[in-house]
Design a protein around this motif. Structure first.
Motif, PDB file in Angstrom:
ATOM      1  N   SER A  51      27.100  46.923  32.460  1.00 14.89           N
ATOM      2  CA  SER A  51      26.569  45.973  33.101  1.00 14.89           C
ATOM      3  C   SER A  51      27.415  44.784  33.568  1.00 14.89           C
ATOM      4  CB  SER A  51      25.563  45.208  32.505  1.00 14.89           C
ATOM      5  OG  SER A  51      26.135  44.572  31.436  1.00 14.89           O
ATOM      6  N   HIS A  52      26.966  44.397  34.890  1.00 14.01           N
ATOM      7  CA  HIS A  52      27.813  43.409  35.299  1.00 14.01           C
ATOM      8  C   HIS A  52      27.830  42.102  34.885  1.00 14.01           C
ATOM      9  CE1 HIS A  52      29.714  40.807  38.431  1.00 14.01           C
ATOM     10  NE2 HIS A  52      28.798  40.472  38.756  1.00 14.01           N
ATOM     11  N   LYS A  53      26.849  41.870  34.042  1.00 18.72           N
ATOM     12  CA  LYS A  53      26.705  40.580  33.224  1.00 18.72           C
ATOM     13  C   LYS A  53      26.236  40.718  31.881  1.00 18.72           C
ATOM     14  CE  LYS A  53      26.086  37.612  37.183  1.00 18.72           C
ATOM     15  NZ  LYS A  53      25.036  36.653  38.271  1.00 18.72           N
ATOM     16  N   PRO A  54      26.758  40.038  30.961  1.00 16.45           N
ATOM     17  CA  PRO A  54      26.729  40.344  29.619  1.00 16.45           C
ATOM     18  C   PRO A  54      24.952  40.532  28.998  1.00 16.45           C
ATOM     19  CG  PRO A  54      27.577  38.284  29.426  1.00 16.45           C
ATOM     20  CD  PRO A  54      27.629  38.851  31.012  1.00 16.45           C
ATOM     21  N   PHE A  55      24.968  41.396  28.129  1.00 15.01           N
ATOM     22  CA  PHE A  55      23.363  41.303  27.458  1.00 15.01           C
ATOM     23  C   PHE A  55      23.729  40.834  26.151  1.00 15.01           C
ATOM     24  CE2 PHE A  55      22.114  43.774  30.971  1.00 15.01           C
ATOM     25  CZ  PHE A  55      20.604  43.791  30.867  1.00 15.01           C
ATOM     26  N   THR A  56      22.665  40.009  25.573  1.00 16.72           N
ATOM     27  CA  THR A  56      22.518  39.510  24.259  1.00 16.72           C
ATOM     28  C   THR A  56      21.255  40.008  23.502  1.00 16.72           C
ATOM     29  OG1 THR A  56      22.070  37.324  24.964  1.00 16.72           O
ATOM     30  CG2 THR A  56      24.397  37.744  24.496  1.00 16.72           C
ATOM     31  N   ASN A  70      50.205  47.005  47.936  1.00 11.55           N
ATOM     32  CA  ASN A  70      49.923  45.875  48.641  1.00 11.55           C
ATOM     33  C   ASN A  70      48.593  45.583  49.015  1.00 11.55           C
ATOM     34  OD1 ASN A  70      49.878  43.763  50.502  1.00 11.55           O
ATOM     35  ND2 ASN A  70      51.576  44.455  52.065  1.00 11.55           N
ATOM     36  N   ALA A  71      48.028  44.423  48.391  1.00  9.26           N
ATOM     37  CA  ALA A  71      46.370  44.167  48.504  1.00  9.26           C
ATOM     38  C   ALA A  71      46.068  44.119  50.172  1.00  9.26           C
ATOM     39  CB  ALA A  71      46.042  42.781  47.892  1.00  9.26           C
ATOM     40  N   GLN A  72      47.033  43.386  50.819  1.00  6.59           N
ATOM     41  CA  GLN A  72      46.399  43.611  52.161  1.00  6.59           C
ATOM     42  C   GLN A  72      46.572  44.890  52.986  1.00  6.59           C
ATOM     43  OE1 GLN A  72      49.809  41.168  53.927  1.00  6.59           O
ATOM     44  NE2 GLN A  72      48.811  39.105  53.327  1.00  6.59           N
ATOM     45  N   GLU A  73      46.965  45.911  52.422  1.00  5.49           N
ATOM     46  CA  GLU A  73      46.587  47.296  52.898  1.00  5.49           C
ATOM     47  C   GLU A  73      45.443  48.011  52.419  1.00  5.49           C
ATOM     48  OE1 GLU A  73      50.107  49.435  51.962  1.00  5.49           O
ATOM     49  OE2 GLU A  73      51.527  48.353  53.165  1.00  5.49           O
ATOM     50  N   LEU A  74      44.609  47.387  51.725  1.00  4.08           N
ATOM     51  CA  LEU A  74      43.547  47.941  51.381  1.00  4.08           C
ATOM     52  C   LEU A  74      42.345  48.061  52.359  1.00  4.08           C
ATOM     53  CD1 LEU A  74      43.205  46.335  47.557  1.00  4.08           C
ATOM     54  CD2 LEU A  74      43.652  48.651  48.202  1.00  4.08           C
ATOM     55  N   GLU A  75      41.599  48.917  52.428  1.00  3.62           N
ATOM     56  CA  GLU A  75      40.709  49.007  53.533  1.00  3.62           C
ATOM     57  C   GLU A  75      39.453  48.413  53.133  1.00  3.62           C
ATOM     58  OE1 GLU A  75      40.127  52.812  55.261  1.00  3.62           O
ATOM     59  OE2 GLU A  75      42.391  53.557  54.822  1.00  3.62           O
ATOM     60  N   GLU A  76      38.710  48.216  53.880  1.00  5.39           N
ATOM     61  CA  GLU A  76      37.217  47.528  53.737  1.00  5.39           C
ATOM     62  C   GLU A  76      36.525  48.212  52.782  1.00  5.39           C
ATOM     63  OE1 GLU A  76      33.379  45.899  56.051  1.00  5.39           O
ATOM     64  OE2 GLU A  76      35.053  46.618  56.960  1.00  5.39           O
ATOM     65  N   CYS A  77      36.595  49.679  52.553  1.00  2.18           N
ATOM     66  CA  CYS A  77      35.758  50.447  51.789  1.00  2.18           C
ATOM     67  C   CYS A  77      36.345  50.211  50.106  1.00  2.18           C
ATOM     68  CB  CYS A  77      35.507  51.730  52.047  1.00  2.18           C
ATOM     69  SG  CYS A  77      37.076  52.510  52.024  1.00  2.18           S
ATOM     70  N   ASP A  78      37.555  49.661  50.271  1.00  2.00           N
ATOM     71  CA  ASP A  78      38.062  49.642  48.636  1.00  2.00           C
ATOM     72  C   ASP A  78      37.673  48.300  48.146  1.00  2.00           C
ATOM     73  OD1 ASP A  78      39.781  51.888  48.201  1.00  2.00           O
ATOM     74  OD2 ASP A  78      40.954  51.135  50.024  1.00  2.00           O
ATOM     75  N   ALA A  79      36.978  47.479  48.754  1.00  2.00           N
ATOM     76  CA  ALA A  79      36.425  46.246  48.174  1.00  2.00           C
ATOM     77  C   ALA A  79      35.375  46.368  47.195  1.00  2.00           C
ATOM     78  CB  ALA A  79      36.233  45.123  49.310  1.00  2.00           C
ATOM     79  N   PHE A  80      35.460  45.718  45.958  1.00  2.00           N
ATOM     80  CA  PHE A  80      34.397  46.102  45.084  1.00  2.00           C
ATOM     81  C   PHE A  80      33.415  44.742  44.970  1.00  2.00           C
ATOM     82  CE2 PHE A  80      37.874  48.248  43.292  1.00  2.00           C
ATOM     83  CZ  PHE A  80      37.242  49.575  43.152  1.00  2.00           C
ATOM     84  N   LEU A  81      32.190  45.083  45.160  1.00  2.00           N
ATOM     85  CA  LEU A  81      31.198  43.857  44.843  1.00  2.00           C
ATOM     86  C   LEU A  81      31.227  43.121  43.503  1.00  2.00           C
ATOM     87  CD1 LEU A  81      28.227  45.399  46.700  1.00  2.00           C
ATOM     88  CD2 LEU A  81      29.848  43.567  47.575  1.00  2.00           C
ATOM     89  N   GLU A  82      31.559  44.082  42.546  1.00  2.00           N
ATOM     90  CA  GLU A  82      31.400  43.586  41.133  1.00  2.00           C
ATOM     91  C   GLU A  82      32.956  43.764  40.493  1.00  2.00           C
ATOM     92  OE1 GLU A  82      26.861  44.227  40.590  1.00  2.00           O
ATOM     93  OE2 GLU A  82      28.240  45.665  39.506  1.00  2.00           O
ATOM     94  N   ASP A  83      33.497  42.569  39.836  1.00  2.00           N
ATOM     95  CA  ASP A  83      34.809  42.910  39.332  1.00  2.00           C
ATOM     96  C   ASP A  83      34.627  42.587  37.735  1.00  2.00           C
ATOM     97  OD1 ASP A  83      35.842  43.115  41.702  1.00  2.00           O
ATOM     98  OD2 ASP A  83      37.064  41.571  41.848  1.00  2.00           O
ATOM     99  N   GLY A  84      33.514  42.078  37.558  1.00  2.00           N
ATOM    100  CA  GLY A  84      33.295  41.738  35.997  1.00  2.00           C
ATOM    101  C   GLY A  84      32.515  42.632  35.177  1.00  2.00           C
ATOM    102  N   ALA A  85      32.349  43.803  35.563  1.00  2.00           N
ATOM    103  CA  ALA A  85      31.415  45.011  34.617  1.00  2.00           C
ATOM    104  C   ALA A  85      32.370  45.052  33.290  1.00  2.00           C
ATOM    105  CB  ALA A  85      31.129  46.169  35.478  1.00  2.00           C
ATOM    106  N   SER A  86      31.194  45.242  32.251  1.00  2.00           N
ATOM    107  CA  SER A  86      31.917  45.720  31.124  1.00  2.00           C
ATOM    108  C   SER A  86      31.087  46.771  30.320  1.00  2.00           C
ATOM    109  CB  SER A  86      31.863  44.432  30.281  1.00  2.00           C
ATOM    110  OG  SER A  86      30.701  43.890  30.112  1.00  2.00           O
ATOM    111  N   LEU A  87      31.509  47.405  29.367  1.00  2.00           N
ATOM    112  CA  LEU A  87      30.928  48.416  28.695  1.00  2.00           C
ATOM    113  C   LEU A  87      30.876  47.872  27.151  1.00  2.00           C
ATOM    114  CD1 LEU A  87      29.800  51.215  27.876  1.00  2.00           C
ATOM    115  CD2 LEU A  87      32.131  52.064  27.868  1.00  2.00           C
ATOM    116  N   CYS A  88      29.510  47.932  26.830  1.00  2.00           N
ATOM    117  CA  CYS A  88      29.366  47.155  25.371  1.00  2.00           C
ATOM    118  C   CYS A  88      28.864  48.139  24.578  1.00  2.00           C
ATOM    119  CB  CYS A  88      28.789  45.912  25.342  1.00  2.00           C
ATOM    120  SG  CYS A  88      29.630  44.624  26.150  1.00  2.00           S
TER     121      CYS A  88
END
Length: 585
Positions: free
Chosen positions: A248-253, A405-423
């Motif tokens: 999930s993107h945000k944690p569950f408890t 080089n981060a500036q060479e990344l294309e638009e489709c490489d951008a992630f909407l969610e960076d904080g996903a975790s597997l618990c």
């Protein structure tokens, strides 16, 4: 998350292809068959009060076509009359008419706030089914896929509160009683959330078991609720019913009942009184050393230590065990020893079976000890991480390729969610035992490769898509890299209208579909019948990966999408399409 082992996913190099040259568009025709449905699929449109992204992910993008992984090429859907309809395929050119196997007893149209009907195949003879009104059905189906032996009988039928969809279920035997564990997903109004969306997501973990009398009467024996702020990408119960894994993107408890809170407060008071660690431990590549301070009145004969390949138990006099539990990894128990040192402390030496591996914890789930790292290990780790903090842009001048080089990344490489975790949650302690920060490893889809195991999940790793199989019974290999779809991570990112993704259980191809008509198929590289040369490098090309495109003759949106080893099933409001991808053996 305190006490959880922080893990990482280890990709297998042999399954990666750094020289993959991309997919070649193939114009070979795909056999496509279509079946008109007697009645429309029971699609439920989002209401005006279901306006968040979580509502769209959970219910608006719901896959209305259900694949029965226990039987080959067997799919189900629910129509607008509440009928569960089955299509079982043996021969594409002689397709049988979809048949009714069950009818929901309740009138679905009478409930204003209902969700879509949902189902999950818990075993080869058990099905969990929800009508979308908040009622759960437990069904004994017999052997499915053949009209002769398939007969759906309700053995449990109960109202469980507000409407939900069935996310996952498993069937198992515990304490000589047949049990089923079901995971129910809800998006609920959150009155306390004034700054966010105003909603939270709950996963209710319900365990239903047969009564001891053996009268085939089933009843709920346990209900536990997890809460989070985002719809999970992946949520599955372990085959044994002892644990749960969530991406999930945000944690569950876990939400606690009042009695649990009182118990926890008592535990907190006790733990606050015991400030000193119960034991200290150190490790090298070969062994682990544990030090325990002994009370003054303890003699050598009062100490009893039991070693086994995976467990340890330390007892003083006739007291309850001082230390007891499953070791993080296996040891050579016959070579393990213990002594009493001059300072009246007990020293235990464990010999690792797998030399070179570092243990993140000594006893699984035990947080009463303290790990002491010696200075040489600190310097080793610092040295191994030195390259990550180099001041030079390319510290290895022999490398032809410059660093990313981060500036060479294309638009489709951008992630909407960076904080996903597997618990991984333990079903008894309700605590997180393992956690993996997925970072930029974007979740793509899940697939059942072996119905007796947990579903696999597919993550983006750089440009590739890697398939991972969870093994809940193997602590040292809990997530195994089993297949790679070359460049699929990059390819799918460019498909802005994609709705569903899937892959064949034998990994022979991956596929994705858009909201309307188009289906893209990506086959694994296969050997060529003719000789082909790469002109640029002047070498012979041995195999080629093909991309195929199918355009459906339909104007209705795609509502369901499932892949088997031979074919793709695509469901629209009034039609079921079959696309033959691979020929059978």
């Amino acid at each position: 998350m305190a006490g959880a082992a922080h893990c990482s996913l280890q990709a297998k190099r042999l399954l990666l292809d750094p020289k993959f040259e991309g997919y070649k568009l193939s114009l070979e025709p795909l056999a496509c068959y279509q079946l008109g449905l007697d009645a429309a699929v029971a699609e439920v449109q989002l209401r005006d009060d279901q306006y968040t992204l979580d509502h769209m992910r959970a219910f608006g993008m719901y896959n209305y076509l259900h694949l029965d992984s226990w039987y080959q090429d067997n799919v189900y859907y629910v129509d607008q009359f509440g009928r569960v309809i089955n299509l079982s395929v043996t021969l594409d050119t002689a397709l049988q008419k979809p048949r009714e196997v069950f009818r929901l007893p309740a009138d679905l149209t009478a409930c204003d706030n209902r969700l879509c009907a949902s189902m999950h195949f818990s075993s080869s003879t058990w099905v969990t089914l929800s009508d979308g009104t908040g009622r759960l059905y437990l069904i004994k189906s017999g052997k499915r896929g053949s009209s002769a032996s398939e007969k759906w009988e309700i053995v449990f039928n109960e109202e469980l509160g507000s409407p939900f969809i069935v996310a996952h279920s498993v069937s198992f035997v515990k304490s000589d009683a047949h049990s089923l564990a079901v995971l129910l997903l809800r998006v609920e109004k959150d009155e306390l959330d004034t700054k966010g969306s105003g909603f939270h997501v709950t996963l209710e973990w319900v365990t239903i078991a047969e009564r001891k009398e053996g009268d085939q009467i089933y009843e709920i024996i346990k209900r536990r609720v997890l809460q989070g702020k985002s719809v999970p990408h992946y949520a599955a119960i372990e085959p044994s019913g002892d644990g749960l894994m969530i991406v999930s993107h945000k944690p569950f408890t876990f939400m606690q009942s009042e009695s649990d809170k009182l118990e926890e407060n008592d535990d907190t008071k006790v733990s606050n009184e015991k400030k000193d660690p119960l034991y200290y431990w150190q490790q090298t590549e070969d062994d682990v050393t544990i030090t325990v301070h002994l009370p003054q009145d303890i003699m050598k004969d009062d100490i009893k230590i039991h070693f086994s390949p995976d467990n340890i138990r330390v007892t003083l006099k006739d007291q309850p065990p001082l230390m007891e539990g499953k070791l993080y990894s296996s040891v050579d128990h016959e070579s393990c020893t213990w002594i009493i040192r001059e300072d009246k402390s007990l020293e235990i030496s464990l010999v690792k079976k797998n030399e070179g591996s570092r243990w993140p914890e000594l006893i699984v789930g035990d947080t009463r000890g303290e790990f002491i790292m010696d200075p040489s290990q600190c310097s080793e780790i610092a040295e191994s991480l030195m390259h990550l903090t180099s001041e030079v842009m390319n510290p290895n001048p022999e490398k032809e390729n410059p660093p990313c080089n981060a500036q060479e990344l294309e638009e489709c490489d951008a992630f909407l969610e960076d904080g996903a975790s597997l618990c991984r949650f333990d079903g008894n302690t309700l605590k997180v035992t393992h956690i993996i920060n997925l970072g930029s490893n974007q979740y793509l889809f899940s697939v059942v490769v072996n119905p007796k195991e947990m579903p696999c999940f597919c993550l983006r790793h750089d440009v590739d898509a890697l398939l991972w199989q969870p093994h809940s019974d193997q602590p040292e290999n809990m997530w195994e890299h089993i297949a790679t779809f070359n460049a699929l991570g990059y390819v799918q990112a460019s498909k802005q209208d994609k709705k569903f993704m899937a892959c064949a259980p034998d990994y022979s191809y991956a596929a994705l579909c858009e909201c309307l008509r188009r289906v893209f198929i990506y086959r694994q590289p296969t050997p060529l019948a003719t000789v082909l040369y790469n002109r640029k490098e002047g070498r012979q090309v041995g195999q080629v990966a093909k991309q195929l495109v199918a355009t459906l003759e339909a104007n209705d949106p795609i509502l369901g999408f499932q892949a088997t080893s031979e074919r793709l099933f695509v469901l629209t409001t009034k039609t079921l399409f079959l696309i033959k991808v691979n020929s059978g053996n």
